[in-house]
Design a protein around this motif. Structure first.
Motif, PDB file in Angstrom:
ATOM      1  N   THR A 255       4.751  11.760  -4.894  1.00 46.57           N
ATOM      2  CA  THR A 255       5.644  11.365  -5.879  1.00 46.57           C
ATOM      3  C   THR A 255       5.123  10.632  -7.101  1.00 46.57           C
ATOM      4  O   THR A 255       5.612  10.892  -8.107  1.00 46.57           O
ATOM      5  CB  THR A 255       6.818  10.086  -5.207  1.00 46.57           C
ATOM      6  OG1 THR A 255       5.902   8.924  -4.827  1.00 46.57           O
ATOM      7  CG2 THR A 255       7.642  10.572  -4.291  1.00 46.57           C
ATOM      8  N   VAL A 256       3.706   9.921  -6.967  1.00 49.37           N
ATOM      9  CA  VAL A 256       3.161   9.495  -8.044  1.00 49.37           C
ATOM     10  C   VAL A 256       2.596  10.650  -8.936  1.00 49.37           C
ATOM     11  O   VAL A 256       2.464  10.528 -10.293  1.00 49.37           O
ATOM     12  CB  VAL A 256       1.736   8.465  -7.419  1.00 49.37           C
ATOM     13  CG1 VAL A 256       1.328   7.994  -8.664  1.00 49.37           C
ATOM     14  CG2 VAL A 256       2.951   7.199  -6.754  1.00 49.37           C
TER      15      VAL A 256
ATOM     16  N   GLY B  80      -2.268   2.892  -4.097  1.00 52.88           N
ATOM     17  CA  GLY B  80      -2.883   3.805  -3.416  1.00 52.88           C
ATOM     18  C   GLY B  80      -4.401   4.209  -3.946  1.00 52.88           C
ATOM     19  O   GLY B  80      -4.426   4.210  -5.322  1.00 52.88           O
TER      20      GLY B  80
ATOM     21  N   ASP C   9       4.415   2.278  -8.470  1.00 50.95           N
ATOM     22  CA  ASP C   9       3.568   2.834  -7.109  1.00 50.95           C
ATOM     23  C   ASP C   9       2.547   3.271  -8.078  1.00 50.95           C
ATOM     24  O   ASP C   9       2.271   4.219  -9.119  1.00 50.95           O
ATOM     25  CB  ASP C   9       4.334   3.870  -6.507  1.00 50.95           C
ATOM     26  CG  ASP C   9       5.108   3.578  -5.368  1.00 50.95           C
ATOM     27  OD1 ASP C   9       5.321   2.221  -5.171  1.00 50.95           O
ATOM     28  OD2 ASP C   9       6.023   4.250  -5.109  1.00 50.95           O
TER      29      ASP C   9
ATOM     30  N   ASN D 196       8.880   1.976  -8.904  1.00 50.94           N
ATOM     31  CA  ASN D 196       9.498   2.310  -7.590  1.00 50.94           C
ATOM     32  C   ASN D 196      10.774   1.308  -7.256  1.00 50.94           C
ATOM     33  O   ASN D 196      11.220   0.590  -8.452  1.00 50.94           O
ATOM     34  CB  ASN D 196       8.215   1.948  -6.547  1.00 50.94           C
ATOM     35  CG  ASN D 196       8.171   0.165  -6.808  1.00 50.94           C
ATOM     36  OD1 ASN D 196       8.736  -0.614  -6.993  1.00 50.94           O
ATOM     37  ND2 ASN D 196       6.941   0.048  -6.107  1.00 50.94           N
TER      38      ASN D 196
ATOM     39  N   ALA E  84       0.960   6.206 -12.295  1.00 52.52           N
ATOM     40  CA  ALA E  84       1.871   5.278 -11.787  1.00 52.52           C
ATOM     41  C   ALA E  84       3.269   5.741 -12.059  1.00 52.52           C
ATOM     42  O   ALA E  84       3.625   6.399 -13.121  1.00 52.52           O
ATOM     43  CB  ALA E  84       1.777   3.901 -12.504  1.00 52.52           C
TER      44      ALA E  84
ATOM     45  N   ARG F 180       0.695  -1.277   0.033  1.00 50.01           N
ATOM     46  CA  ARG F 180       0.059  -0.119  -0.075  1.00 50.01           C
ATOM     47  C   ARG F 180       0.965   1.198  -0.009  1.00 50.01           C
ATOM     48  O   ARG F 180       1.924   1.207   0.521  1.00 50.01           O
ATOM     49  CB  ARG F 180      -0.864  -0.001   1.262  1.00 50.01           C
ATOM     50  CG  ARG F 180      -1.946  -1.249   1.204  1.00 50.01           C
ATOM     51  CD  ARG F 180      -2.456  -1.061   2.615  1.00 50.01           C
ATOM     52  NE  ARG F 180      -3.098  -2.526   2.972  1.00 50.01           N
ATOM     53  CZ  ARG F 180      -3.736  -2.744   3.810  1.00 50.01           C
ATOM     54  NH1 ARG F 180      -4.336  -1.921   4.652  1.00 50.01           N
ATOM     55  NH2 ARG F 180      -4.187  -4.152   4.005  1.00 50.01           N
ATOM     56  N   LEU F 181       0.439   2.365  -0.687  1.00 49.57           N
ATOM     57  CA  LEU F 181       0.886   3.441  -0.374  1.00 49.57           C
ATOM     58  C   LEU F 181       0.317   4.255   0.869  1.00 49.57           C
ATOM     59  O   LEU F 181      -0.846   4.308   0.937  1.00 49.57           O
ATOM     60  CB  LEU F 181       0.693   4.472  -1.572  1.00 49.57           C
ATOM     61  CG  LEU F 181       1.025   4.120  -2.980  1.00 49.57           C
ATOM     62  CD1 LEU F 181       0.936   4.968  -4.148  1.00 49.57           C
ATOM     63  CD2 LEU F 181       2.616   4.209  -2.912  1.00 49.57           C
TER      64      LEU F 181
ATOM     65  N   GLN G 216       4.348   9.541  -0.343  1.00 46.93           N
ATOM     66  CA  GLN G 216       4.216   8.474  -1.302  1.00 46.93           C
ATOM     67  C   GLN G 216       3.336   8.957  -2.400  1.00 46.93           C
ATOM     68  O   GLN G 216       3.668   8.566  -3.661  1.00 46.93           O
ATOM     69  CB  GLN G 216       3.906   7.302  -0.600  1.00 46.93           C
ATOM     70  CG  GLN G 216       4.952   6.689   0.355  1.00 46.93           C
ATOM     71  CD  GLN G 216       4.551   5.372   1.111  1.00 46.93           C
ATOM     72  OE1 GLN G 216       3.516   5.305   1.400  1.00 46.93           O
ATOM     73  NE2 GLN G 216       5.524   4.593   1.638  1.00 46.93           N
TER      74      GLN G 216
ATOM     75  N   PRO H  72       4.573  -4.222  -6.860  1.00 51.67           N
ATOM     76  CA  PRO H  72       3.764  -2.950  -7.138  1.00 51.67           C
ATOM     77  C   PRO H  72       3.002  -2.520  -5.848  1.00 51.67           C
ATOM     78  O   PRO H  72       3.233  -3.333  -4.701  1.00 51.67           O
ATOM     79  CB  PRO H  72       2.875  -3.291  -8.227  1.00 51.67           C
ATOM     80  CG  PRO H  72       2.542  -4.708  -7.839  1.00 51.67           C
ATOM     81  CD  PRO H  72       3.869  -4.869  -7.571  1.00 51.67           C
ATOM     82  N   ARG H  73       2.782  -1.346  -5.541  1.00 53.82           N
ATOM     83  CA  ARG H  73       1.981  -0.926  -4.412  1.00 53.82           C
ATOM     84  C   ARG H  73       0.767   0.126  -4.724  1.00 53.82           C
ATOM     85  O   ARG H  73       0.875   0.639  -5.967  1.00 53.82           O
ATOM     86  CB  ARG H  73       2.879   0.134  -3.486  1.00 53.82           C
ATOM     87  CG  ARG H  73       4.184  -0.611  -2.885  1.00 53.82           C
ATOM     88  CD  ARG H  73       4.652   0.124  -1.827  1.00 53.82           C
ATOM     89  NE  ARG H  73       5.439   1.345  -2.630  1.00 53.82           N
ATOM     90  CZ  ARG H  73       5.948   2.248  -1.894  1.00 53.82           C
ATOM     91  NH1 ARG H  73       6.282   2.395  -0.334  1.00 53.82           N
ATOM     92  NH2 ARG H  73       6.282   3.296  -2.275  1.00 53.82           N
TER      93      ARG H  73
END
Length: 118
Positions: A20-21, A48, A84, A40, A37, A11-12, A17, A45-46
């Motif tokens: 930054t995306v 949000g 991300d 990272n 996206a 998770r973000l 975090q 992958p993460r």
């Protein structure tokens, strides 16, 4: 054995975090959902999620949308590159049932992967 969990590390979590995306993302979008996206440094992958009250008024509807997207991510995480990802939702998703929403999100995962790799 492949694990299909959605743990904290997938998770973000912090505003930094998410920020930054938003700086210079790879995009995949439809009329209802946009995926942003950035690559990272991890091996996975993460995710949000942002479902704005402005677009989806009722909490139970927001929760349903987030649950379907999270579940789709959980099942497709091993096919996704190390990105991300922030999912932005617009009001049109209210007209979709869970199956339509799931199919749309899976199509966007594939589009995002192609844009990252290609």
């Amino acid at each position: 054995m492949t694990r299909y969990t959605f743990t904290r590390e997938l998770r973000l979590l912090t505003p930094a975090q998410f920020k930054t995306v938003f700086t210079n993302p790879i995009k995949a979008s439809s009329a209802e959902i946009t995926l942003l996206a950035v690559p990272n440094e991890m091996q996975h992958p993460r995710l949000g999620l942002t479902v704005a009250k402005r677009h989806v008024k009722r909490a139970n509807q927001r929760n349903r949308i987030k649950r379907v997207i999270r579940d789709s991510f959980r099942l497709n995480q091993h096919d996704l590159p190390p990105l991300d990802i922030v999912v932005l939702v617009r009001g049109g998703v209210l007209d979709m049932d869970n199956e339509q929403l799931r199919k749309l999100v899976e199509k966007l995962w594939r589009k995002l992967s192609r844009r990252f790799n290609g």
